[in-house]
Design a protein around this motif. Structure first.
Motif, PDB file in Angstrom:
ATOM      1  N   GLU A  21       6.731   3.977  -1.659  1.00 44.92           N
ATOM      2  CA  GLU A  21       5.961   3.265  -0.577  1.00 44.92           C
ATOM      3  C   GLU A  21       6.264   2.874   0.292  1.00 44.92           C
ATOM      4  OE1 GLU A  21       3.011   1.285  -2.431  1.00 44.92           O
ATOM      5  OE2 GLU A  21       2.790   2.906  -3.925  1.00 44.92           O
ATOM      6  N   ARG A  39      -4.610  -8.177  -6.488  1.00 43.17           N
ATOM      7  CA  ARG A  39      -4.137  -6.996  -6.377  1.00 43.17           C
ATOM      8  C   ARG A  39      -3.687  -6.469  -7.957  1.00 43.17           C
ATOM      9  NH1 ARG A  39       0.811  -3.245  -3.125  1.00 43.17           N
ATOM     10  NH2 ARG A  39      -0.038  -1.316  -4.604  1.00 43.17           N
ATOM     11  N   PHE A  40      -4.963  -5.104  -8.181  1.00 44.32           N
ATOM     12  CA  PHE A  40      -5.073  -4.165  -9.507  1.00 44.32           C
ATOM     13  C   PHE A  40      -4.742  -2.978  -9.217  1.00 44.32           C
ATOM     14  CE2 PHE A  40      -8.430  -7.774  -9.511  1.00 44.32           C
ATOM     15  CZ  PHE A  40      -7.743  -9.080 -11.057  1.00 44.32           C
ATOM     16  N   THR A  41      -3.865  -2.710 -10.294  1.00 53.68           N
ATOM     17  CA  THR A  41      -3.664  -0.608 -10.475  1.00 53.68           C
ATOM     18  C   THR A  41      -4.978  -0.096 -11.484  1.00 53.68           C
ATOM     19  OG1 THR A  41      -1.738  -1.514  -9.893  1.00 53.68           O
ATOM     20  CG2 THR A  41      -2.665   0.837 -10.265  1.00 53.68           C
ATOM     21  N   CYS A  88      -6.453   1.656 -14.386  1.00 57.46           N
ATOM     22  CA  CYS A  88      -6.203   1.879 -15.751  1.00 57.46           C
ATOM     23  C   CYS A  88      -7.001   3.537 -16.297  1.00 57.46           C
ATOM     24  CB  CYS A  88      -5.874   1.073 -17.408  1.00 57.46           C
ATOM     25  SG  CYS A  88      -4.650  -0.235 -16.461  1.00 57.46           S
ATOM     26  N   ARG A  96      -4.940   5.223  -2.463  1.00 57.92           N
ATOM     27  CA  ARG A  96      -5.477   6.537  -3.608  1.00 57.92           C
ATOM     28  C   ARG A  96      -4.142   7.361  -3.090  1.00 57.92           C
ATOM     29  NH1 ARG A  96     -11.154   8.717  -4.043  1.00 57.92           N
ATOM     30  NH2 ARG A  96     -11.113   6.796  -5.298  1.00 57.92           N
ATOM     31  N   ARG A 116      -1.234   6.775  -1.716  1.00 54.82           N
ATOM     32  CA  ARG A 116      -0.493   6.239  -1.349  1.00 54.82           C
ATOM     33  C   ARG A 116      -1.290   6.353   0.355  1.00 54.82           C
ATOM     34  NH1 ARG A 116       5.687   8.277  -1.785  1.00 54.82           N
ATOM     35  NH2 ARG A 116       4.695  10.453  -1.215  1.00 54.82           N
ATOM     36  N   ASP A 175      -5.654   4.122  -8.230  1.00 57.94           N
ATOM     37  CA  ASP A 175      -5.866   2.958  -7.475  1.00 57.94           C
ATOM     38  C   ASP A 175      -5.304   2.033  -7.107  1.00 57.94           C
ATOM     39  OD1 ASP A 175      -7.453   5.366  -6.719  1.00 57.94           O
ATOM     40  OD2 ASP A 175      -9.272   4.611  -6.795  1.00 57.94           O
ATOM     41  N   ASP A 176      -4.882   1.400  -6.566  1.00 64.13           N
ATOM     42  CA  ASP A 176      -4.669  -0.139  -6.287  1.00 64.13           C
ATOM     43  C   ASP A 176      -5.739  -0.517  -5.164  1.00 64.13           C
ATOM     44  OD1 ASP A 176      -2.210   0.029  -7.234  1.00 64.13           O
ATOM     45  OD2 ASP A 176      -0.504   0.652  -5.605  1.00 64.13           O
ATOM     46  N   MET A 183      -7.457  -4.402  -3.864  1.00 64.99           N
ATOM     47  CA  MET A 183      -7.396  -5.451  -3.574  1.00 64.99           C
ATOM     48  C   MET A 183      -8.621  -6.369  -3.720  1.00 64.99           C
ATOM     49  SD  MET A 183      -4.374  -7.811  -2.170  1.00 64.99           S
ATOM     50  CE  MET A 183      -3.923  -6.342  -1.533  1.00 64.99           C
ATOM     51  N   GLU A 227      -7.471  -3.201 -15.408  1.00 66.36           N
ATOM     52  CA  GLU A 227      -7.221  -3.186 -16.165  1.00 66.36           C
ATOM     53  C   GLU A 227      -6.475  -3.028 -17.377  1.00 66.36           C
ATOM     54  OE1 GLU A 227      -3.836  -5.311 -13.843  1.00 66.36           O
ATOM     55  OE2 GLU A 227      -3.251  -4.032 -12.139  1.00 66.36           O
ATOM     56  N   SER A 281      -0.939  -6.555 -14.421  1.00 66.68           N
ATOM     57  CA  SER A 281       0.105  -6.573 -13.699  1.00 66.68           C
ATOM     58  C   SER A 281      -0.062  -7.724 -13.197  1.00 66.68           C
ATOM     59  CB  SER A 281       0.459  -5.350 -12.357  1.00 66.68           C
ATOM     60  OG  SER A 281      -1.162  -5.496 -11.863  1.00 66.68           O
TER      61      SER A 281
END
Length: 501
Positions: A401, A418-420, A422, A449, A451, A466-467, A469, A485, A497
């Protein structure tokens, strides 16, 4: 003027070598060989072809590789972080300490009975080949990252067993032989080094975190330099206190890994780049010490291949497998960890200690260790992608990125994380509007999503990968970790994370 031209030629050659080393990472992805193997082989061949190129002095090699290893260990601790380490602390400790001792002991038995070495030399050789370097594994896997606890265990093992192997080797060399009193000396020295190093790492890491948060600096570029200098301070203090400076630096990195601090993202990027440079320098300078003629002797390459294959396919699966048995890992994850005990720079560094100490048959032992490492990074590492595919190991692809979007704040933001998302987590498949049904206020400000930045609307559906905030009350952080997550039902060991800086 001639001096200026000579210096310019030297700079040009070093720059070209450095550029080729960086670009070799693309080649390693294609041929499924770790970049460190290319550095090591390239330097060894260069030293052989260019006969006027002198081999670097042993003491210089030891010092340069030591500094490089400190940079790599500190960055490894930062990347691992306390939260990931805590989720896998038991298996990391078990295979990092007990697994290293068992591997060294079993390898020593093999060296004594198969190669005719006396017990002292066998123990030295077994100790030299016991540490692993999972960073080589990640170099082979490229942009694929292992999901669940497997990745944390591999990273933690390399950080733990490197200091263990170094401390054990130093204690054996100091003991000077095999005897009852010698073993007591080794045990005492080892416990002292691990205890003092670990304590200074924890205390120093917390002190450095306070220093980073409370003492501002006039320029952004000074913040990474402060952490680098502080890491070296911890190494010096721990070593002078008769502890393991390597362990102190690694533990301090773990303490800082998840913590928030000013310019934390810049600090992490600086140390990641520095660790990559350190890896190149370490393998290149070690490659220059390799005598290809020495490796061609039957009493070097045959024991090296036998020892490398036995450690990889017999000793580690059996003995380290026993250490992993109590852990709640799925069979494919456990199998991959046991197969991926690759060797790297540390075994060669430990073998260089034998040369510096003037150990009997030191050159032969050094050559055997080089052959073991070469077998590991060429043959064994080449099979890692195939083994991972056959085991159907859960992976997530980490895409590059190059573009960043963010804001600078004078004060630390509270409750912004910030979370991704799962697969199978409570947030997977929910809309932003449905998150409002949770107790308390949850504000999703960014969704990234594939990038790309999405426009956040009440009807925006969140998907796995998805990342996001999120802003909410700080005390609800663990609740949000479970929401966004929590691991999928098939991956019971994954962990949240770390918080963003």
């Amino acid at each position: 003027m001639n001096d200026v031209k000579s210096f310019a030629i030297l700079v040009l050659v070093l720059a070209v070598v450095g550029l080729l080393a960086v670009l070799s990472n693309r080649l390693s992805e294609r041929v499924h060989l770790p970049a460190p193997a290319l550095f090591l082989a390239g330097a060894a061949v260069t030293e052989k072809v260019i006969s006027v190129l002198p081999a670097p002095p042993e003491r210089l090699v030891e010092r340069v590789v030591t500094v490089a290893l400190l940079c790599i260990l500190f960055d490894g601790g930062l990347h691992l972080g306390w939260r990931r380490f805590r989720s896998a602390a038991a298996p990391i400790t078990a295979i990092g300490i007990a697994g290293t001792f068992l591997t060294a002991g079993a390898a020593a038995v093999l060296c004594h009975f198969a190669f005719g070495l006396n017990w002292y030399l066998s123990l030295l050789l077994g100790t030299a080949v016991s540490p692993t370097d999972p960073a080589v594994v990640f170099s082979v896997l490229g942009r694929r990252e292992i999901a669940g606890r497997s990745g944390a265990i591999l990273e933690g093992e390399s950080g733990a067993n490197d200091p263990v192997g170094i401390a054990l080797m130093a204690s054996l060399i100091t003991a000077g032989g095999v005897s009852g009193s010698g073993f007591l000396h080794v045990a005492g020295e080892f416990v002292l080094q691990m205890g003092v190093g670990g304590a200074i790492g924890v205390i120093g890491g917390r002190a450095l975190l306070w220093f980073m948060r409370r003492v501002p600096l006039p320029a952004e570029g000074l913040y990474p330099l402060r952490t680098l200098a502080s890491a070296f301070v911890l190494y010096g203090v721990a070593t002078l206190a008769l502890g393991s400076g390597f362990l102190a630096v690694f533990v301090a990195g773990i303490i800082l890994g998840d913590a928030r601090a000013p310019f934390k993202r810049e600090i992490e990027r600086f140390h990641s780049a520095l660790a990559s440079l350190a890896e190149i320098v370490a393998f290149v300078i070690l490659g220059l010490t390799v005598d290809l003629d020495q490796l061609g002797h039957a009493d070097v390459w045959i024991p090296g291949l036998v020892l490398g294959a036995t450690v990889a396919f017999v000793i580690r699966p059996v003995l380290v497998g026993l250490c992993l048995w109590p852990t709640k890992l799925k069979r494919n994850e456990r199998t991959f960890i046991l197969f991926s005990g690759l060797k790297g720079a540390v075994p060669i560094l430990l073998a260089s200690y034998l040369l510096a100490a003037g150990i009997e048959q030191g050159q032969r032992l050094y050559g055997i260790v080089v052959v073991v490492v070469a077998f590991s990074v060429v043959f064994q590492a080449g099979l890692v992608p195939t083994v991972a595919r056959l085991l159907k190991l859960p992976f997530r692809t980490v895409e590059v990125e190059p573009w960043a979007l963010g804001v600078r704040l004078a004060d630390e933001p509270e409750g912004v994380d910030r979370f991704t998302i799962c697969p199978g987590s409570p947030a997977d498949g929910r809309t932003v509007e449905q998150l409002a049904d949770l107790p308390g206020e949850v504000w999703v400000s960014f969704v990234i999503r594939d990038r790309e930045l999405l426009q956040v609307r009440p009807g925006t559906e969140l998907r796995a990968g998805d990342d996001v905030m999120v802003q909410t009350e700080p005390e609800r952080y663990q609740e949000l970790v479970a929401m966004f997550e929590s691991p999928a039902p098939t991956d019971s060991g994954a962990s949240g994370s770390p918080r963003p800086d």
